[in-house]
Design an enzyme around this catalytic site. Structure first.
Site, PDB file in Angstrom:
ATOM      1  CB  THR A   1      -0.361   0.338  -5.733  1.00 14.18           C
ATOM      2  OG1 THR A   1       0.367   0.103  -4.523  1.00 14.18           O
ATOM      3  CG2 THR A   1      -0.309  -0.885  -6.622  1.00 14.18           C
ATOM      4  CG  ASN A   2       4.826   1.461  -4.642  1.00 13.21           C
ATOM      5  OD1 ASN A   2       5.097   0.488  -3.944  1.00 13.21           O
ATOM      6  ND2 ASN A   2       4.501   2.640  -4.131  1.00 13.21           N
ATOM      7  NE  ARG A   3       5.517  -4.568 -10.805  1.00 13.54           N
ATOM      8  CZ  ARG A   3       5.628  -3.825 -11.890  1.00 13.54           C
ATOM      9  NH1 ARG A   3       6.509  -2.853 -11.941  1.00 13.54           N
ATOM     10  NH2 ARG A   3       4.863  -4.053 -12.926  1.00 13.54           N
TER      11      ARG A   3
END
Length: 169
Positions: A66-68
């Site tokens: 995922t990413n932030r």
């Protein structure tokens, strides 16, 4: 400030803070709205579709790629469109943000789920007609595992190979 990718250095390519973007957009809309008697109905009768947040691609039942992204930009855009009288549908990946009141919120997890939800919204007929405005603010994962493990991947000596495939845009 620094760009999203460390190798790209610094410069004007960095996205302005979401609050600043929303304030500027509202100022522009208010200025355009001075030609109408009520600025809060500027988008009345319009349907707005907004995407927000990250997407998560499962490696196994406990790990994801995922990413932030926190989804703040998309949620702010959805709320602003609602405040201007639009019927708003927000398609969001996993976030800790509460559903904006007065906005139809569809929660999804993966890039495939987000694509499917968006395409359903764009191709639906009747009361839920196609969107007049689409704002794609989600931070969709670029890659997903070719194969997701059914059970937690156990730690082992030596390297573990992970094969990735592109996700749909």
């Amino acid at each position: 400030g620094a760009l999203a990718s460390a190798g790209e250095g610094e410069g004007e390519g960095r996205l302005t803070e979401p609050e600043s973007v929303v304030k500027q957009a509202l100022a522009i809309v208010r200025q355009a709205g001075t030609r109408t008697p009520q600025t809060n109905t500027l988008l009345a009768g319009r349907r707005v579709l907004v995407t927000a947040g990250p997407t998560c691609e499962d490696l196994d039942p406990v790990r994801t790629l995922t990413n932030r992204s926190k989804g703040k930009m998309g949620f702010a855009v959805a709320a602003a469109a609602r405040d201007l009288g639009a019927a708003v549908v927000l398609v969001t990946g996993p976030t800790h943000l509460p559903d904006p009141p007065g906005v139809t919120t569809l929660r999804v997890r993966s890039a495939d789920e987000m694509r499917d939800a968006v395409m359903t919204q764009l191709t639906s007929r009747g009361e839920a007609r196609r969107a007049d405005i689409v704002v794609m603010a989600a931070a969709v994962s670029d890659y997903k595992p070719v194969k997701s493990a059914r059970h937690k991947i156990k730690k082992s000596d030596g390297p573990h190979e992970l094969v990735l495939a592109r996700t749909p845009d």
